[in-house]
Write a protein that holds these residues in place. Structure first.
Motif, PDB file in Angstrom:
ATOM      1  N   VAL A 111       0.839  -1.203   0.000  1.00  7.22           N
ATOM      2  CA  VAL A 111       0.000   0.000   0.000  1.00  7.22           C
ATOM      3  C   VAL A 111       0.870   1.248   0.000  1.00  7.22           C
ATOM      4  N   ILE A 112       1.889   1.259   0.862  1.00 11.10           N
ATOM      5  CA  ILE A 112       2.785   2.418   0.934  1.00 11.10           C
ATOM      6  C   ILE A 112       3.516   2.619  -0.391  1.00 11.10           C
ATOM      7  N   TYR A 113       3.931   1.518  -0.988  1.00 14.82           N
ATOM      8  CA  TYR A 113       4.710   1.586  -2.225  1.00 14.82           C
ATOM      9  C   TYR A 113       3.851   2.045  -3.406  1.00 14.82           C
ATOM     10  N   LEU A 114       2.645   1.485  -3.533  1.00 12.34           N
ATOM     11  CA  LEU A 114       1.831   1.745  -4.718  1.00 12.34           C
ATOM     12  C   LEU A 114       0.919   2.958  -4.589  1.00 12.34           C
ATOM     13  N   ASP A 115       0.730   3.463  -3.390  1.00 13.82           N
ATOM     14  CA  ASP A 115      -0.231   4.548  -3.202  1.00 13.82           C
ATOM     15  C   ASP A 115       0.039   5.761  -4.087  1.00 13.82           C
ATOM     16  N   PRO A 116       1.289   6.223  -4.247  1.00  6.95           N
ATOM     17  CA  PRO A 116       1.523   7.369  -5.145  1.00  6.95           C
ATOM     18  C   PRO A 116       1.090   7.088  -6.582  1.00  6.95           C
ATOM     19  N   LEU A 117       1.371   5.871  -7.065  1.00  3.97           N
ATOM     20  CA  LEU A 117       0.980   5.527  -8.430  1.00  3.97           C
ATOM     21  C   LEU A 117      -0.538   5.494  -8.573  1.00  3.97           C
ATOM     22  N   LEU A 118      -1.217   4.849  -7.639  1.00  2.00           N
ATOM     23  CA  LEU A 118      -2.670   4.731  -7.730  1.00  2.00           C
ATOM     24  C   LEU A 118      -3.346   6.092  -7.602  1.00  2.00           C
ATOM     25  N   THR A 119      -2.767   6.960  -6.782  1.00  2.00           N
ATOM     26  CA  THR A 119      -3.326   8.311  -6.632  1.00  2.00           C
ATOM     27  C   THR A 119      -3.251   9.076  -7.944  1.00  2.00           C
ATOM     28  N   VAL A 120      -2.113   8.985  -8.620  1.00  2.00           N
ATOM     29  CA  VAL A 120      -1.961   9.674  -9.909  1.00  2.00           C
ATOM     30  C   VAL A 120      -2.903   9.077 -10.950  1.00  2.00           C
ATOM     31  N   LEU A 121      -3.013   7.748 -10.968  1.00  2.00           N
ATOM     32  CA  LEU A 121      -3.917   7.111 -11.930  1.00  2.00           C
ATOM     33  C   LEU A 121      -5.357   7.552 -11.707  1.00  2.00           C
ATOM     34  N   ASN A 122      -5.750   7.700 -10.453  1.00  2.00           N
ATOM     35  CA  ASN A 122      -7.124   8.107 -10.155  1.00  2.00           C
ATOM     36  C   ASN A 122      -7.380   9.571 -10.503  1.00  2.00           C
ATOM     37  N   GLN A 123      -6.386  10.420 -10.290  1.00  2.00           N
ATOM     38  CA  GLN A 123      -6.612  11.857 -10.411  1.00  2.00           C
ATOM     39  C   GLN A 123      -6.206  12.442 -11.757  1.00  2.00           C
ATOM     40  N   GLU A 124      -5.226  11.841 -12.422  1.00  2.00           N
ATOM     41  CA  GLU A 124      -4.675  12.486 -13.608  1.00  2.00           C
ATOM     42  C   GLU A 124      -4.807  11.676 -14.894  1.00  2.00           C
ATOM     43  N   ALA A 125      -5.104  10.400 -14.790  1.00  2.00           N
ATOM     44  CA  ALA A 125      -5.170   9.579 -15.999  1.00  2.00           C
ATOM     45  C   ALA A 125      -6.294  10.061 -16.911  1.00  2.00           C
ATOM     46  N   ARG A 126      -6.017  10.087 -18.202  1.00  2.00           N
ATOM     47  CA  ARG A 126      -6.993  10.573 -19.174  1.00  2.00           C
ATOM     48  C   ARG A 126      -7.971   9.472 -19.582  1.00  2.00           C
ATOM     49  N   ASP A 127      -9.125   9.908 -20.050  1.00  2.00           N
ATOM     50  CA  ASP A 127     -10.146   9.015 -20.609  1.00  2.00           C
ATOM     51  C   ASP A 127     -10.452   7.817 -19.715  1.00  2.00           C
TER      52      ASP A 127
ATOM     53  N   SER B 295      -2.521  -5.827 -11.251  1.00  2.00           N
ATOM     54  CA  SER B 295      -3.165  -4.593 -11.702  1.00  2.00           C
ATOM     55  C   SER B 295      -3.816  -4.777 -13.060  1.00  2.00           C
ATOM     56  N   THR B 296      -4.937  -4.109 -13.228  1.00  2.00           N
ATOM     57  CA  THR B 296      -5.614  -4.039 -14.518  1.00  2.00           C
ATOM     58  C   THR B 296      -5.885  -2.573 -14.819  1.00  2.00           C
ATOM     59  N   LEU B 297      -5.324  -2.072 -15.913  1.00  2.00           N
ATOM     60  CA  LEU B 297      -5.538  -0.686 -16.327  1.00  2.00           C
ATOM     61  C   LEU B 297      -6.786  -0.618 -17.192  1.00  2.00           C
ATOM     62  N   ILE B 298      -7.625   0.375 -16.934  1.00  2.00           N
ATOM     63  CA  ILE B 298      -8.917   0.483 -17.616  1.00  2.00           C
ATOM     64  C   ILE B 298      -9.053   1.886 -18.192  1.00  2.00           C
ATOM     65  N   ALA B 299      -9.464   1.980 -19.443  1.00  2.00           N
ATOM     66  CA  ALA B 299      -9.677   3.277 -20.084  1.00  2.00           C
ATOM     67  C   ALA B 299     -10.752   3.140 -21.144  1.00  2.00           C
ATOM     68  N   SER B 300     -11.253   4.278 -21.591  1.00  2.00           N
ATOM     69  CA  SER B 300     -12.301   4.272 -22.610  1.00  2.00           C
ATOM     70  C   SER B 300     -11.749   4.493 -24.010  1.00  2.00           C
TER      71      SER B 300
ATOM     72  N   ILE C 284      -5.219   4.275 -22.478  1.00  2.00           N
ATOM     73  CA  ILE C 284      -4.333   3.185 -22.063  1.00  2.00           C
ATOM     74  C   ILE C 284      -2.875   3.607 -22.219  1.00  2.00           C
ATOM     75  N   GLU C 285      -2.569   4.294 -23.318  1.00  2.00           N
ATOM     76  CA  GLU C 285      -1.193   4.772 -23.525  1.00  2.00           C
ATOM     77  C   GLU C 285      -0.781   5.730 -22.417  1.00  2.00           C
ATOM     78  N   ASP C 286      -1.690   6.578 -21.990  1.00  2.00           N
ATOM     79  CA  ASP C 286      -1.405   7.507 -20.897  1.00  2.00           C
ATOM     80  C   ASP C 286      -1.109   6.752 -19.604  1.00  2.00           C
ATOM     81  N   ARG C 287      -1.899   5.722 -19.303  1.00  2.00           N
ATOM     82  CA  ARG C 287      -1.677   4.942 -18.085  1.00  2.00           C
ATOM     83  C   ARG C 287      -0.362   4.167 -18.150  1.00  2.00           C
ATOM     84  N   LEU C 288      -0.062   3.614 -19.313  1.00  2.00           N
ATOM     85  CA  LEU C 288       1.199   2.891 -19.468  1.00  2.00           C
ATOM     86  C   LEU C 288       2.391   3.826 -19.277  1.00  2.00           C
ATOM     87  N   SER C 289       2.264   5.054 -19.750  1.00  2.00           N
ATOM     88  CA  SER C 289       3.347   6.033 -19.579  1.00  2.00           C
ATOM     89  C   SER C 289       3.546   6.366 -18.107  1.00  2.00           C
TER      90      SER C 289
END
Length: 428
Positions: free
Chosen positions: A9-25, A58-63, A68-73
């Motif tokens: 949780v401590i390790y992944l929290d920064p990544l998950l926070t960015v994915l939730n707040q900044e990931a496109r589409d 993890s499973t990345l989800i986008a519309s 998806i390219e944004d999340r992979l980046s």
């Protein structure tokens, strides 16, 4: 190992926070359910989803592909900064569209990313995929899970059949080993009682043989004759699903999803009230709902008089006095008409009567008001209302049992189109 979940949780929290707040589409779960019909008002929910993550799975989800390219980046930069590496050879793509067998994703240029191109194999739409040991399918088909469940039972029956075991031993293995495995595998699918019984029948055949009973011994008699308990698989699975949904409905972290799930089901049914407060039997034969876990949880629990308390939903107007069409028409007519009503936003008899609540409007009134198409024959369900709910064939006056309080009917200004000239409603 004890604190490893916390470390993740401590390790992944920064990544998950960015994915939730900044990931496109993000992929947006949308729902719409009726609040009121006069005027039409809907409860709407939008729930953006960017990923599903548990520990290192993890499973990345986008519309969209760019999403998806944004999340992979984002994830590639995170892995570089933290000196870790993901096994891209295990990446697979599942899409609701039908792309080619392999798609290449181009990541955003960054000094932190060495490989900016990823070719992913594409899984067909009807392919089932596993996430955290549970199988899903975008085609909403339960065939794969059903085959898995049957295979598990078949393998255990084949294993125990030749063994020199007592019926008590087989019953213990059935209760303590097989049912928990099936319960885990069926977390997202709740089959009917008859289907569940067909899945576990092979084990009961083994039990009959071990107990020295005839192969034709009825199941009810089998439960009575054996001096030890055999758990009912359907009741166990139903209890598990009810407990899971109750946890979702009562946990504050799941409130948004709970609101979405309830309103989506109500909107899909085209119901005027919350699914927990109405009789769901009219929809019980709808093919697309036969393995819908939330619908089946409500339907099957209602057959055992189990009630649900959804305290997270605000109170709403009781529309029963408006006479919902689902409650006054035969099931045969309902089966062929409910989707049409949903498309027309027709839910209750009150929408079809005069403002005084005593007269049925004729079909040409609805055509004139553009509520229905101006071409086409009068539908069967409306003819049924005309033939069975009116005081006489020569009058549009409803039978007294179908009179509706004027406070529930559509007011004239709401019912009639102000742009239409020289039109008013004249009861026959």
């Amino acid at each position: 190992e004890i604190i490893s979940p916390l470390l993740w949780v401590i390790y992944l929290d920064p990544l998950l926070t960015v994915l939730n707040q900044e990931a496109r589409d993000p992929f947006i779960l949308k729902s719409s359910a009726l609040l009121n019909y006069s005027p039409l008002e809907f409860e709407q929910h939008s729930l953006p989803i960017s990923h599903l993550t548990f520990m290192d799975d993890s499973t990345l989800i986008a519309s969209s592909k760019s999403g998806i390219e944004d999340r992979l980046s984002i994830t590639a930069e995170f892995y570089t900064l933290n000196n870790t590496q993901a096994n891209s050879a295990k990446y697979v793509l599942l899409s609701s569209s039908s792309p080619s067998s392999k798609i290449t994703f181009d990541l955003s240029p960054s000094p932190l990313i060495s490989d900016i191109s990823f070719p992913f194999p594409f899984l067909p739409l009807n392919t089932s995929f596993r996430f955290l040991g549970v199988w899903f399918s975008l085609s909403a088909s339960s065939d794969f899970v059903l085959k898995q469940a049957r295979s598990m039972v078949k393998d255990m029956a084949a294993l125990l059949g030749p063994k020199k075991l007592l019926a008590q031993h087989v019953a213990y293995l059935y209760n303590a080993v097989l049912l928990p495995r099936l319960e885990f595998r069926l977390q997202t699918t709740l089959f009917s009682e008859s289907t569940i019984q067909s899945i576990v029948n092979l084990m009961f055949s083994v039990l009959r043989r071990k107990a020295g009973l005839a192969a034709t011994t009825p199941l009810a008699l089998l439960f009575l004759k054996l001096p030890f308990s055999i758990q009912n698989a359907f009741y166990r699975f139903l209890s598990s699903h009810i407990a899971s949904w109750q946890k979702i409905f009562t946990h504050p972290d799941f409130k948004d999803f709970a609101l979405y799930a309830i309103s989506y089901l109500q909107g899909y049914l085209g119901a005027e009230s919350c699914p927990t407060t109405i009789n769901l039997e009219p929809w019980s034969q709808v093919v697309s709902l036969r393995t819908h876990t939330l619908f089946n949880s409500f339907l099957f629990s209602s057959r055992f008089n189990i009630t649900w308390s959804l305290s997270f939903r605000p109170p709403r107007r009781d529309l029963q006095p408006a006479l919902p069409l689902r409650s006054i028409l035969p099931h045969s007519i309902f089966q062929s008409s409910w989707k049409l009503w949903k498309n027309l936003n027709i839910f209750v008899l009150a929408q079809l009567v005069s403002p005084c609540g005593r007269y049925l409007m004729n079909w040409f009134d609805f055509q004139h008001l553009c509520i229905v198409r101006k071409k086409g024959r009068i539908p069967t369900w409306f003819n049924f209302i005309k033939n069975n709910f009116l005081s006489s064939s020569s009058s549009s006056l409803l039978l007294s049992s179908y009179f509706i309080n004027p406070s529930f009917t559509l007011a004239s200004p709401c019912l009639l189109d102000d742009s239409t000239k020289d039109y008013s409603f004249y009861p026959q």
